[in-house]
Write a protein that holds these residues in place. Structure first.
Motif, mmCIF file in Angstrom:
data_model
loop_
_atom_site.group_PDB
_atom_site.id
_atom_site.type_symbol
_atom_site.label_atom_id
_atom_site.label_comp_id
_atom_site.label_asym_id
_atom_site.label_seq_id
_atom_site.Cartn_x
_atom_site.Cartn_y
_atom_site.Cartn_z
ATOM 1 N N LEU A 446 0.829 -1.211 0.000
ATOM 2 C CA LEU A 446 0.000 0.000 0.000
ATOM 3 C C LEU A 446 0.856 1.249 0.000
ATOM 4 O O LEU A 446 0.546 2.225 -0.698
ATOM 5 C CB LEU A 446 -0.926 -0.027 1.224
ATOM 6 N N ALA A 447 1.935 1.265 0.783
ATOM 7 C CA ALA A 447 2.788 2.457 0.833
ATOM 8 C C ALA A 447 3.403 2.752 -0.532
ATOM 9 O O ALA A 447 3.555 3.917 -0.919
ATOM 10 C CB ALA A 447 3.889 2.261 1.878
ATOM 11 N N PHE A 448 3.743 1.717 -1.271
ATOM 12 C CA PHE A 448 4.315 1.941 -2.599
ATOM 13 C C PHE A 448 3.293 2.582 -3.530
ATOM 14 O O PHE A 448 3.578 3.569 -4.213
ATOM 15 C CB PHE A 448 4.809 0.613 -3.178
ATOM 16 N N TRP A 449 2.057 2.027 -3.573
ATOM 17 C CA TRP A 449 1.056 2.565 -4.484
ATOM 18 C C TRP A 449 0.588 3.951 -4.055
ATOM 19 O O TRP A 449 0.184 4.757 -4.904
ATOM 20 C CB TRP A 449 -0.121 1.606 -4.579
ATOM 21 N N THR A 450 0.650 4.241 -2.769
ATOM 22 C CA THR A 450 0.319 5.595 -2.323
ATOM 23 C C THR A 450 1.276 6.612 -2.939
ATOM 24 O O THR A 450 0.865 7.674 -3.426
ATOM 25 C CB THR A 450 0.356 5.661 -0.801
ATOM 26 N N GLY A 451 2.573 6.276 -2.937
ATOM 27 C CA GLY A 451 3.546 7.174 -3.558
ATOM 28 C C GLY A 451 3.391 7.260 -5.057
ATOM 29 O O GLY A 451 3.558 8.335 -5.648
#
Length: 953
Positions: A446-451
């Protein structure tokens, strides 16, 4: 760096062992070293809009406000526009990796939004913001007069760095206008530190009137200890590198330092030479001490064997060409030579990667390659900055398969950390670090796709279904159309599991209050439905074989039950069907509430059904859901629902009470488990008080005794007295009619067979006689000890009981007491009852042997005979005979030992049958008494033809 077959190059380049297939080139025309675009989430929000995020996507903190304030403060000072737009990046890094035109324009837009956000704070901040806005507009207008604003801004930044270089040169050499070879080397080092190339620095100095000598012209005494007797600092540095063994000894002895003092070297050269001597005396790496002395004399290159590396930029090309091996690079890193040289050259991130190589970290060489400009390879795609990574991942979905292992191994974070500040996003990097450091979020992306979505602001979300077809959602509102969701359900689940769906929705609608769901997902289908409900979706999507089922109304669940009741019942245990009905249809009242608040809603019925679901047999849970959603036909078998034309069940009730409970016998299981009560209660013709009572009895949560036979009989009698008979469906009525005709035909055939046999009665009797004789001989031969007859009637009458007979057999052995013939056989048990013997077995040793019998008639307080024999293929040998006595209790356990075997009989009384009434004794008729009235008889006497009665003895 390019891929090849050289194993050394593979070791240098390879990031993930499972690389995705080759990808098509990116459609973007941007050069591979793309510039970091501003993070849009730093942009100020409109007043009154509240940004609510899940715990994984924290709201903007004070750090983001500090970035806006830093830009506003930098624009108020007399700084070049490039330095003001990127106040947290060194000018040298800006000149070394200049941004493209798109990134420059995006940064200017971001600066305008930052100024606007600061101006809304108070009056003082508004004045500062106006000054910064005016300065930004003036600078852009002035730079636009000279062509490209970006080129003019870079030229302005380079002019500022050139002034800093001139100030440093004046500080170093004061009024000296002629610079010799050693001085020129120092100027080159100062130019690299401010981001100007050495050639450009020499042009600047020449334009300012400095004279640069390439050869040392001052007279120096020869250094006789080294071959060639060098007479200048530059010649000495070359000789030291050419003869490192002699050089290290001369450094330890202090000969080089004495020679420099004797020839009047500058204090800076003397100080740095002293540091080189101290390094040699400490026993450090010989090459490090020699290089320190060479760098003190003005040389800047790194010597690795026979290869001279002039600048860190050329390291990558030397490794790719094979001129420099990875082993030599790793050895220089372990000696501390590589990290020292990189720090001296201003490559701080690369120096940190070299320290990791020195500590033998697995990712050290990869980080070193990335920090020296080597791109990140995903398949055939070369990525040099985070914005290019974000755009590439969205443009080529095949890259997504390589991301989870890259994140799990830490290589992606390591690559971002190795990038220079202009090419990375520190906010995104910090989020990935926190996610990687949390054990619960380590496998979550999730943190990757948020960025990714924060950088790209992608207007649509594309997912692939199980057939490989692409489905695009262009707005959050399109995620509320049930039919579109069902078509792309598999792709949406993958997107939700990875976190891309949450990140895209958070970027498109940051004001939405998203539910706090577990990450990584535990039940992705149930949690995805709940996530979509928070967006405004009012339907439900179910996994349904090769296709996914769209549920828009409760009646769709009725069709789902008739289509595949097994799949529906399997989905009930996940809970999202109950949640959907309770959320959108739970307010509907099955029984309206009275003044005292008594009533029943659909949500309360769902809670009761969820509580009793684990105890219901197969099919009954799905049937109850279908009944609550509008099903009116009650199938006799819940596992065969059929449809309106083929259902074999009941479709109505007569509402003409007749008291015949036998009409409800086909629905006995439905009465026991509550589906028949629920079916009757939902009939609109039933009065409300009766409906309330039936609904409360339809669920085991309100009726703990629903599994008792007496309770079922009582309910069936009550249903027949109150509602009459159930009306069969046409299909059931046709089957019952056909069964009746078959029974009638069977009776006729039996009657014909009996008539045919009358003529052969004597022959049949003889055949029966011989048959019985043979059966008797077989019984005597095969089972001489199994003659267990029926139990005698007891004084207290008969009862229907439930028997559970269990036998424990010791380990099988030869010549064991229960194995007379040594054949290792199995055992057989026979227990007498009122209806005849019940048998258990065959039973083997070391295994549980038990059997349950329902509706068995027993007589209380009457002995029960139990026989245990050896069940052999040819003969059966009796092992033991015992007598048990059941005293008539509701539940008793009888235990005894037959030889080495332990027999346990559990008796549970189900129904006490009435005692049979003895037949009435009819007294013989009284003898007739003749009464003579005294009148003469006018009739003529008749002679009796009967034989005279014999006198009684």
């Amino acid at each position: 760096m390019t891929e090849g077959n050289d194993p050394k190059r593979d070791a240098w380049l390879e990031v993930s062992p499972d690389a995705p297939p080759p990808l098509a080139p990116s459609p973007s025309s941007e050069p591979p070293m793309a510039w970091l675009q501003p993070e849009p989430e730093d942009a100020p929000r409109e007043p009154g809009r509240r940004k609510v995020r899940a715990s994984e996507r924290a709201a903007p903190t004070a750090a983001q406000d500090a970035a806006s304030l830093a830009i506003v403060a930098a624009l108020q000072r007399e700084l070049p526009l490039m330095a003001a737009l990127w106040p947290d990046v060194r000018p040298a890094e800006l000149l070394r990796s200049p941004p493209p035109v798109e990134a420059f324009q995006a940064r200017c837009d971001f600066a305008r939004r930052a100024i606007d956000a600061v101006g809304r704070r108070d009056a003082e901040a508004r004045s500062r913001a106006e000054l910064a806005q005016r300065r930004l507009s003036d600078e852009l207008a002035r730079l636009g007069q000279h062509g490209s604003p970006l080129d003019a801004a870079l030229a302005s930044l380079e002019s500022m760095q050139a002034r800093e270089l001139l100030d440093a040169v004046r500080t170093l050499f004061r009024d000296q206008r002629t610079l010799f070879a050693g001085d020129v080397a120092r100027v080159d080092a100062a130019a690299v530190e401010v981001g100007i190339t050495p050639a450009r620095a020499r042009e600047i100095l020449a334009a300012e009137g400095f004279t640069l000598q390439s050869v040392e012209s001052r007279p120096w005494s020869p250094f006789a200890q080294l071959p060639g007797a060098p007479a200048t600092m530059d010649q000495l540095a070359v000789a030291l590198m050419a003869h490192p063994a002699q050089a290290i000894e001369l450094l330890r002895q202090g000969a080089v330092l004495d020679w420099l003092r004797a020839n009047g070297a500058s204090p800076m050269v003397i100080e740095r030479s002293r540091e080189a001597r101290m390094s040699a005396e400490r026993g450090a790496s010989p090459m490090l001490a020699v290089h320190l002395q060479s760098w003190a004399l003005g040389r800047r290159e790194l010597r690795l064997g026979d290869v001279a590396v002039p600048t860190p930029d050329s390291l990558g090309s030397l490794v790719r060409s094979g001129s420099l091996s990875l082993d030599a690079l790793a050895t220089a890193a372990r000696e501390g030579l590589l990290a020292t040289w990189l720090r001296m050259s201003g490559w701080i991130v690369a120096a940190g990667a070299a320290d990791l190589v020195a500590r033998n970290e697995p990712s050290g060489l990869r980080r070193l390659a990335w920090s020296l400009g080597e791109p990140l390879y995903l398949g055939s795609a070369a990525i040099t900055d985070v914005s290019s990574l974000a755009r590439m991942v969205l443009a080529q979905p095949s890259l997504r398969e390589a991301l989870p292992p890259l994140l799990a191994s830490g290589d992606l974070v390591a690559w971002m950390e190795s990038l220079p500040p202009p090419r990375r996003d520190d906010g995104w990097l910090d989020t990935l670090r926190r996610s990687q450091g949390d054990p619960q979020l380590r496998g979550d992306t999730l943190a990757f796709w948020t960025g990714v979505h924060a950088l790209t602001r992608a207007p649509s979300l594309e997912v692939l279904d199980r057939r490989g077809e692409s489905h695009a959602f262009h707005s959050v509102q399109s995620l509320t159309v049930t039919a579109e969701l069902a078509g792309a359900w598999d792709g949406l689940k993958r997107s939700y599991r990875s976190g891309e769906l949450i990140a895209w929705v958070g970027t498109q609608r940051p004001e939405l209050a998203l539910p706090s769901l577990p990450r990584p997902p535990r039940e992705d289908e149930a949690e995805l439905n709940e996530f979509l409900w928070a967006l405004g979706h009012r339907g439900l999507v179910l996994e349904w074989g090769d296709r996914d089922l769209a549920i828009s109304a409760p009646t769709d669940l009725v069709r789902a039950y008739r289509d595949d009741w097994r799949n529906l019942e399997a989905l009930l245990s996940r809970g999202h069907i109950f949640a959907w009905i309770s959320r959108f249809h739970g307010d509907r009242m099955l029984v309206p509430r009275d003044r005292e608040g008594h009533g029943l809603s659909v949500a309360e019925a769902m809670e009761a059904l969820r509580a009793e679901l684990p105890r219901l047999p197969s099919g009954f849970g799905a049937l109850k859901i279908a009944l609550l959603c509008g099903l009116r036909a009650l199938p006799t078998d819940p596992c065969r629902p059929g449809d309106d034309a083929t259902v074999e069940g009941f479709v109505d009730i007569t509402l003409k009470p007749d008291g015949d409970a036998r009409a409800w016998d086909p629905l006995r299981a439905h009465v026991l488990h509550g589906t028949a009560l629920l079916w009757v209660a939902l009939d609109p013709r039933v009065r409300r008080p009766v409906t309330r009572s039936l609904l409360h009895a339809a669920f085991a949560a309100w009726n703990p005794g629903a599994d008792q036979v007496e309770h079922t009989e009582r309910l069936m009698a009550g249903l027949s007295r109150s509602f009459g008979r159930p009306v069969p469906s046409p299909a059931l009525e046709a089957r019952l009619s056909q069964t009746a005709r078959e029974e009638q035909r069977s009776q006729e055939m039996s009657r014909e067979l009996i008539d045919a046999r009358r003529g052969r009665r004597r022959l049949g009797a003889l055949a029966i006689f011989f048959f019985l004789a043979l059966c008797g001989m077989a019984v005597l031969l095969l089972r001489p000890a199994a003659g267990v007859g029926a139990q005698d009637p007891g004084p207290d009458g008969d009862a229907l009981v439930r028997l559970r007979v269990e036998v424990t057999i010791p380990r099988a052995q030869r010549n064991h007491p229960w194995d007379p013939d040594g054949s290792g056989p199995e055992l057989h048990l026979a227990l007498q009852t009122r209806d005849g013997p019940v048998e258990v077995g065959p039973c083997v040793a070391d295994r549980e042997c038990a059997q349950t019998f329902d509706n068995v008639r027993l007589a209380a307080n009457t002995p029960l005979q139990l026989l245990v024999d050896e069940d052999d293929l040819v003969t059966r040998e009796l092992l033991g005979r015992i007598w048990l006595r059941w005293q008539g209790g509701r539940q008793e356990t009888l235990r005894s030992v037959v030889g080495p075997c332990v027999v346990t009989v559990e008796v549970r009384r189900v129904l006490q049958l009435p005692s049979p009434t003895p037949p009435a004794v009819i007294p013989p008729p009284a003898p007739a008494v003749r009464v003579d009235a005294g009148a003469p008889s006018t009739t003529r006497s008749r002679r009796s033809t009967r034989s005279p009665r014999r006198p009684a003895p």
